[in-house]
Enzyme design. Structure first.
Site, mmCIF file in Angstrom:
data_model
loop_
_atom_site.group_PDB
_atom_site.id
_atom_site.type_symbol
_atom_site.label_atom_id
_atom_site.label_comp_id
_atom_site.label_asym_id
_atom_site.label_seq_id
_atom_site.Cartn_x
_atom_site.Cartn_y
_atom_site.Cartn_z
ATOM 1 N N ASN A 53 -5.435 -7.993 -10.150
ATOM 2 C CA ASN A 53 -6.364 -8.588 -9.176
ATOM 3 C C ASN A 53 -7.780 -8.502 -9.745
ATOM 4 O OD1 ASN A 53 -7.582 -5.971 -8.350
ATOM 5 N ND2 ASN A 53 -5.493 -5.580 -7.680
ATOM 6 N N PHE B 116 -10.156 2.308 1.484
ATOM 7 C CA PHE B 116 -10.929 1.065 1.491
ATOM 8 C C PHE B 116 -10.043 -0.036 2.055
ATOM 9 C CE2 PHE B 116 -15.050 1.086 -0.760
ATOM 10 C CZ PHE B 116 -15.142 2.451 -0.966
HETATM 11 N N1 CTP Z 1 -3.580 1.778 -1.396
HETATM 12 C C1 CTP Z 1 -2.849 2.746 -2.064
HETATM 13 N N2 CTP Z 1 -1.623 2.429 -2.596
HETATM 14 C C2 CTP Z 1 -1.124 1.201 -2.485
HETATM 15 C C3 CTP Z 1 -1.860 0.195 -1.800
HETATM 16 C C4 CTP Z 1 -3.085 0.533 -1.268
HETATM 17 O O1 CTP Z 1 -3.312 3.895 -2.182
HETATM 18 N N3 CTP Z 1 0.050 0.928 -3.016
HETATM 19 C C5 CTP Z 1 -4.867 2.170 -0.786
HETATM 20 C C6 CTP Z 1 -6.068 1.461 -1.383
HETATM 21 O O2 CTP Z 1 -6.645 2.218 -2.450
HETATM 22 C C7 CTP Z 1 -7.012 1.369 -0.197
HETATM 23 C C8 CTP Z 1 -6.083 1.297 1.001
HETATM 24 O O3 CTP Z 1 -4.828 1.770 0.555
HETATM 25 O O4 CTP Z 1 -7.787 2.528 -0.042
HETATM 26 C C9 CTP Z 1 -5.924 -0.084 1.576
HETATM 27 O O5 CTP Z 1 -5.523 -0.960 0.548
HETATM 28 P P1 CTP Z 1 -5.295 -2.496 0.825
HETATM 29 O O6 CTP Z 1 -4.807 -3.150 -0.429
HETATM 30 O O7 CTP Z 1 -6.486 -3.078 1.535
HETATM 31 O O8 CTP Z 1 -4.175 -2.463 1.903
HETATM 32 P P2 CTP Z 1 -2.643 -2.355 1.826
HETATM 33 O O9 CTP Z 1 -2.248 -1.005 2.340
HETATM 34 O O10 CTP Z 1 -2.115 -2.716 0.494
HETATM 35 O O11 CTP Z 1 -2.222 -3.413 2.938
HETATM 36 P P3 CTP Z 1 -2.168 -5.013 2.851
HETATM 37 O O12 CTP Z 1 -1.825 -5.353 1.429
HETATM 38 O O13 CTP Z 1 -1.107 -5.351 3.823
HETATM 39 O O14 CTP Z 1 -3.517 -5.522 3.271
#
Ligand code: CTP
Length: 402
Positions: free
Chosen positions: A211, A324
């Protein structure tokens, strides 16, 4: 000893003005406060104070030449730029301010100013008419918009016999202001674990899914946490950034590597800042050879990655958890939902999309925590990081958590 300045690495730049005699006292006071100091002098500065004096008070040879092979071999100019937590140019002449304002880099000091990410502070000292000249004032404005600090000048009688603004601030005041700039010590003794950047999920030996995260927000938070006195471990996905010198740095590639690295270290930490944009999926199977094109369509089967943050939240003794939420829409409601679902202490919500958030220099965030919400104005990630660390430190000291 001043705990805020203890072990802070300060480059003091001296330029050619009569106030240069005060620079020696400034360096002496910085060292008394526990700071480690390196002095850079311009050629004109040496007309006012000798390198020997500055070497004696700083305890190190003075740097004065961009092309000095010996000095470059010991600590090159780029290294010195990286080494500094702050660079203070005292006194700063009208000339050096003009050069820096215009991005010139034709000597060691101005080159360092361009090459450093440290706090840059200019302490003007000059004749009052020169200070008030609209050209100087335009340069001051330009420097301030580039987030450089201008301290002073003081007003009073000047070496040239005139009275007015243009006196260099007193060394004791500079040391006080520098301490205030590093503020805090607010995370003194705390262990902070930070994830940053994107992850790469391999498709074949030369391709991957990722990403647009640049890692800038996570790295800025690491710097600010160090500044606040914390011991920082930075677990970073692949980015093009130089890690903070005093962070324990663990580079990883994939989400599962990041997961393992976090779980190995999280039990010792007080605060976990989950800033990384972790891939939610990885390829079910990674081709061992480069995939050649054949059919019109290619299907990749993806499997869920573990959620690092949610896993840490379930640990029996968990650190203070900051997540975040990068969203393209319904920012606050989605962030609120993630705060609840992942059992976080705090969530920092930022809108992402074209020219917003990820990969940019600036960020605009709203922070949500226990019945509270605070929207921050758009600002550089470096400045925002300092504000966020101050907010988190305040919450930790108040013992507030989920
Ligand atoms: N995060 C994490 N591990 C993952 C995915 C996300 O630790 N596999 C953490 C990110 O570092 C961030 C938070 O979760 O602090 C939210 O990440 P985000 O990508 O916004 O959300 P997701 O939990 O992945 O949910 P979605 O993709 O449904 O928006």
């Amino acid at each position: 000893m001043n705990p805020v300045l203890a072990n802070k690495q300060i480059v003091v730049g001296v330029t050619g003005g009569i106030a240069a005699y005060k620079s020696a006292d400034f360096v002496r006071r910085l060292r008394e406060a526990g700071a480690v100091v390196r002095v850079v002098m311009t050629d004109h500065a040496k007309a006012f104070i000798t390198p020997l004096t500055m070497q004696a008070v700083s305890g190190h040879p003075v740097y004065d030449d961009l092309f000095d092979l010996q000095a470059e071999a010991a600590m090159g100019h780029i290294e010195l730029a990286r080494w500094a937590d702050a660079m203070v140019i005292a006194p700063a002449t009208a000339d050096v301010m003009a050069k820096i304002a215009h991005g010139e880099a034709n000597d060691l000091l101005t080159t360092l100013c361009l090459a450093t990410r440290a706090k840059l502070i200019l302490v003007p000292a000059m004749n009052q008419v020169m200070w008030e000249n609209s050209l100087t004032q335009a340069n001051v404005q330009a420097l301030q918009t580039k987030h450089m600090y201008i301290w002073g000048p003081g007003t009073g009688s000047q070496a040239c016999g005139e009275v007015g603004p243009g006196r260099m601030l007193e060394p004791i005041t500079l040391v006080e202001q520098l301490s205030a700039l590093f503020m805090t010590g607010s995370l003194s003794g705390k262990q902070v674990l930070i994830t940053a950047g994107p992850t790469h999920e391999a498709i074949d030996p030369v391709r991957y899914i990722t990403n647009v995260s640049s890692g800038k927000m996570g790295y800025a938070l690491a710097e600010s946490a160090i500044e606040a006195g914390a011991h920082v471990t930075l677990i970073s996905g692949p980015v093009h950034l130089v890690p903070p010198v005093r962070a324990e740095y663990i580079p990883v590639i994939s989400a599962r590597q990041m997961y393992n690295a976090v779980l190995q270290r999280v039990k010792d930490c007080d605060i976990f800042l989950s800033v990384a944009a972790v891939s939610d999926y990885h390829c079910q199977s990674v081709a061992s050879q480069k995939i050649a094109k054949s059919a019109e369509q290619l299907t990749l089967v993806l499997e869920r990655n573990p959620d690092i943050l949610a896993t840490v939240a379930e640990l029996p003794t968990r650190p203070y958890l900051v997540g975040f939420a990068a969203e393209t829409d319904h920012l606050i409601s989605k962030a609120q939902a993630k705060w609840t679902k992942k059992k976080l202490d705090m969530i920092i919500a930022n809108e992402v999309g074209e020219q917003k958030g990820m990969g940019q220099e600036d960020n605009t965030v709203t922070v949500l925590w226990k019945n509270q919400q605070k929207a921050f104005a758009t600002m550089s990630k470096v400045k925002l990081a300092r504000e966020l660390i101050a907010l988190i430190a305040g919450e930790i000291h108040n013992g507030r958590s989920h």
